[in-house]
Design an enzyme around this catalytic site. Structure first.
Site, PDB file in Angstrom:
ATOM      1  N   SER A  52     -49.923  30.981 141.584  1.00  0.00           N
ATOM      2  CA  SER A  52     -49.923  32.016 140.553  1.00  0.00           C
ATOM      3  C   SER A  52     -49.017  33.190 140.929  1.00  0.00           C
ATOM      4  O   SER A  52     -48.736  33.436 142.101  1.00  0.00           O
ATOM      5  CB  SER A  52     -51.334  32.533 140.313  1.00  0.00           C
ATOM      6  OG  SER A  52     -52.220  31.460 140.074  1.00  0.00           O
TER       7      SER A  52
HETATM    8  N1  SAH Z   1     -54.956  29.453 143.153  1.00  0.00           N
HETATM    9  C1  SAH Z   1     -53.774  28.638 143.372  1.00  0.00           C
HETATM   10  C2  SAH Z   1     -53.047  28.289 142.106  1.00  0.00           C
HETATM   11  C3  SAH Z   1     -53.835  27.318 141.335  1.00  0.00           C
HETATM   12  S1  SAH Z   1     -52.992  26.323 140.140  1.00  0.00           S
HETATM   13  C4  SAH Z   1     -52.839  29.289 144.371  1.00  0.00           C
HETATM   14  O1  SAH Z   1     -53.099  30.409 144.815  1.00  0.00           O
HETATM   15  O2  SAH Z   1     -51.855  28.640 144.740  1.00  0.00           O
HETATM   16  C5  SAH Z   1     -54.429  25.533 139.505  1.00  0.00           C
HETATM   17  C6  SAH Z   1     -55.042  24.506 140.403  1.00  0.00           C
HETATM   18  O3  SAH Z   1     -56.243  24.073 139.802  1.00  0.00           O
HETATM   19  C7  SAH Z   1     -54.178  23.260 140.600  1.00  0.00           C
HETATM   20  O4  SAH Z   1     -53.966  23.058 141.965  1.00  0.00           O
HETATM   21  C8  SAH Z   1     -55.017  22.143 139.980  1.00  0.00           C
HETATM   22  O5  SAH Z   1     -54.901  20.905 140.670  1.00  0.00           O
HETATM   23  C9  SAH Z   1     -56.415  22.719 140.103  1.00  0.00           C
HETATM   24  N2  SAH Z   1     -57.395  22.166 139.160  1.00  0.00           N
HETATM   25  C10 SAH Z   1     -57.246  21.826 137.864  1.00  0.00           C
HETATM   26  N3  SAH Z   1     -58.396  21.382 137.357  1.00  0.00           N
HETATM   27  C11 SAH Z   1     -59.324  21.450 138.356  1.00  0.00           C
HETATM   28  C12 SAH Z   1     -60.714  21.128 138.454  1.00  0.00           C
HETATM   29  N4  SAH Z   1     -61.407  20.644 137.425  1.00  0.00           N
HETATM   30  N5  SAH Z   1     -61.333  21.320 139.642  1.00  0.00           N
HETATM   31  C13 SAH Z   1     -60.657  21.808 140.721  1.00  0.00           C
HETATM   32  N6  SAH Z   1     -59.344  22.126 140.682  1.00  0.00           N
HETATM   33  C14 SAH Z   1     -58.681  21.957 139.520  1.00  0.00           C
END
Ligand code: SAH
Length: 202
Positions: A52
């Site tokens: 993000s």
């Molecule tokens: N917080 C992260 C950015 C997250 S991007 C950082 O600091 O880099 C969103 C993430 O959510 C992705 O890695 C994706 O694989 C994950 N995601 C999507 N759906 C999900 C779910 N149901 N449970 C856990 N993770 C999930």
């Protein structure tokens, strides 16, 4: 980054600014994109996901108003960057990631940098992580169509949850909501529009 992008855009909590200064964002970004690590934008990581934008990380963190004694749940570890920022501000962080390769990579980065108060769990975060519930703070880093009931349940009394939610008008439009649970009653307010990858529900 802290002065030019965060302070100027409404991040006033000094503890959050200090946390953002101390976490080496370049360590969470793919090697080929390191020169952009401190530019205020989201960047691609593995598995079609993103780390993000710094301002969004800071604003969501600030909204949670963490106390040092709190423990926090993150859904969507991605690179592990947001978890590292949370880990600077509270006692313990558990972050759930559904892509096993990302979970493994995030855990390795966090371990290498010495964040021993973060636990990365490879699982579907829509069910939260009941083992350590209730949580005074929950941060969801992927956009949900509806707020998963398990997350509301796992929010502690007096707790806060920041979560991007898709608007009915279309998945392209998302609003960042801040939920608060007070005397068993859950209320929310809209903070600002955001753009996150979808929360995948199996
Ligand atoms: N917080 C992260 C950015 C997250 S991007 C950082 O600091 O880099 C969103 C993430 O959510 C992705 O890695 C994706 O694989 C994950 N995601 C999507 N759906 C999900 C779910 N149901 N449970 C856990 N993770 C999930």
């Amino acid at each position: 980054m802290v002065d030019q992008q965060l302070r100027r855009n409404g991040i006033t909590d000094q503890r959050v600014l200090d946390a953002m200064s101390s976490v080496p964002r370049e360590e969470f970004v793919p090697a080929a994109l390191r020169e952009y690590a401190y530019v205020d934008r989201a960047l691609s990581i593995e598995a079609g996901q993103t780390i993000s934008q710094p301002l969004v990380v800071a604003a969501m963190t600030q909204a949670l108003d963490l106390k040092p004694s709190d423990h926090a749940l993150e859904v969507g570890a991605g690179s592990g960057y947001q978890a590292a920022v949370l880990a600077q501000l509270c006692r313990q962080v558990v972050t759930v990631e559904r892509e096993p390769a990302l979970a493994e990579h995030a855990a390795a980065t966090l371990r290498r940098l010495g964040y021993d108060n973060v636990q990365v769990v490879a699982a579907d975060g829509a069910s939260g992580y009941p083992a350590l519930a209730p949580y005074p703070a929950i941060l969801v880093a992927a956009a949900a169509r509806g707020v998963p009931p398990a997350l509301i349940e796992q929010l502690a009394e007096g707790g806060r949850m920041a979560i991007p939610v898709e608007e009915p008008a279309g998945a392209e439009n998302q609003e960042l909501r801040l939920y608060r649970k007070l005397r068993g009653d859950t209320r929310w307010e809209v903070l600002f529009p955001v753009r996150f990858v979808p929360l995948v529900t199996d």
